[in-house]
Design an enzyme around this catalytic site. Sequence first.
Site, mmCIF file in Angstrom:
data_model
loop_
_atom_site.group_PDB
_atom_site.id
_atom_site.type_symbol
_atom_site.label_atom_id
_atom_site.label_comp_id
_atom_site.label_asym_id
_atom_site.label_seq_id
_atom_site.Cartn_x
_atom_site.Cartn_y
_atom_site.Cartn_z
ATOM 1 N N ASP A 1 12.465 -31.291 21.821
ATOM 2 C CA ASP A 1 13.163 -30.080 21.381
ATOM 3 C C ASP A 1 12.278 -28.849 21.539
ATOM 4 O O ASP A 1 11.334 -28.656 20.779
ATOM 5 C CB ASP A 1 13.548 -30.276 19.908
ATOM 6 C CG ASP A 1 14.307 -29.089 19.330
ATOM 7 O OD1 ASP A 1 14.854 -28.296 20.111
ATOM 8 O OD2 ASP A 1 14.359 -28.988 18.087
ATOM 9 N N ASP B 1 16.251 -23.443 24.667
ATOM 10 C CA ASP B 1 16.249 -24.517 23.678
ATOM 11 C C ASP B 1 16.904 -25.795 24.191
ATOM 12 O O ASP B 1 18.126 -25.906 24.236
ATOM 13 C CB ASP B 1 16.962 -24.030 22.410
ATOM 14 C CG ASP B 1 16.867 -25.030 21.269
ATOM 15 O OD1 ASP B 1 16.256 -26.100 21.454
ATOM 16 O OD2 ASP B 1 17.413 -24.734 20.199
#
Length: 387
Positions: free
Chosen positions: A88, A272
């Site tokens: 992530d 992201d």
Amino acid sequence: MKGLFVALACVALSEGLMRIPLQKTKSIREKMAENGAYLPFSDPALKYKPNKFLASTAIDPMSNYGDSSYYGSITIGTPPQTFQVLFDTGSANLWVDSVHCNTPACNAHTKFNHSRSSTYNSTVKTFYLPYGSGSLHGIFGYDTVNVGGIVVTEQMVGLSTNEPGRNFLVAQFDGILGLSYPSIAAGGATPVMDNMIQQGLLKQNMFAFYLSRNNQQGSEVAFGGMDNTKYQGQIHWTPVTSQTYWQISINGFLVNNKTTNWCIQGCQAIVDTGTSFLTCPQQYIGFLMQTIGAEAGQYGGYYVDCNANDLPTLSFNIDGVNFLLPPSAYIMNQNLGGYQYCMVAISSTYLPSQNGQPLWILGDTFLREYYSVYDRTNNQVGFAKSI
Ligand SMILES: *[C@@H]1O[C@H](CO)[C@@H](O)[C@H](O)[C@H]1NC(C)=O
Ligand SMILES: *[C@@H]1O[C@H](CO)[C@@H](O)[C@H](O)[C@H]1NC(C)=O
Ligand SMILES: *[C@@H]1O[C@H](CO)[C@@H](O)[C@H](O)[C@H]1NC(C)=O
């Protein structure tokens, strides 16, 4: 020793570049919908400023992980215990499920048992990551972490002690490996990437993502360099504007190659991998869906007529280069109960950037089209057309 490791579960390229294959889950939203259960569509931005919004909202940012997520294997401890983690770029901590936790979400996953690791060091430091309704409590420890053959020692690892959220229950991964800057790490933890840098484990202090399209195999995260078999043409670089997330400037937003005035005063974007959709500033989502010809669905989200053949190409101007998103990039075909649906893989966020400019989140919708490179030496993000 710089960048020379033997790969176990991954492919070692020459000169110390390690590639970790990632798997893509079938959309959990889709799977649940087949059984008549609908995940709420929520603002993924909640994960960025959880404390600020916690008191006033119950929106669950983790549900976006349910749309689709890309995860891969790491090991923790000696002898190694294997976990599937979401890589992530929108968070900075490493945490996994642990034997301290007995909620349904934890019991559905592989748990780290620190008692079985000879290299584990405990702390009394607890943490709380309030992801809306899917909050996470845990305790920090230190152990050896192996990321695709790169062995990081004394890595701070969060062990979950309580995980009440429904969304962790349906998640396919046992934890999250955050790749943002240390400034946003809970508990002052040194992120995995920072330890790799400090311990001199990488040839180049960068990592890069290839996210495959249409459930195909081949997704990967590379540490220590770029994998030039996964992109075409040149890499276009742009500086990081805030060393928190991987945040960059957007100079323009275009529809069918025509500039809108949305980013006329500048926009910001967070790159992201942990957010499934492209996320649009809330003040523009209505205009954008009107432009696309999309309508809000019964259970949230936006849909287009699957026969529509005049959908626009959207693009972002980043440092003078236009990055195009054709309809095939932002429309997801779903087959639910025999019916074909065409969902727009774009949602909205109400979170402004630190400088007040409209904020986008370049999630997996964007990152499937563009190979992305995250350079910690020069603090820049690179994009190139994916293969
Ligand atoms: C953790 O490992 C220890 C030592 O092997 C074992 O006694 C214990 O039962 C394990 N705990 C769980 C929950 O599996
Ligand atoms: C645990 O702590 C000891 C003493 O500080 C240290 O030598 C060792 O490297 C640590 N091990 C890990 C895995 O952090
Ligand atoms: C938009 O511009 C790109 C080059 O940046 C070009 O390849 C494409 O054909 C253009 N599309 C339209 C609809 O004009």
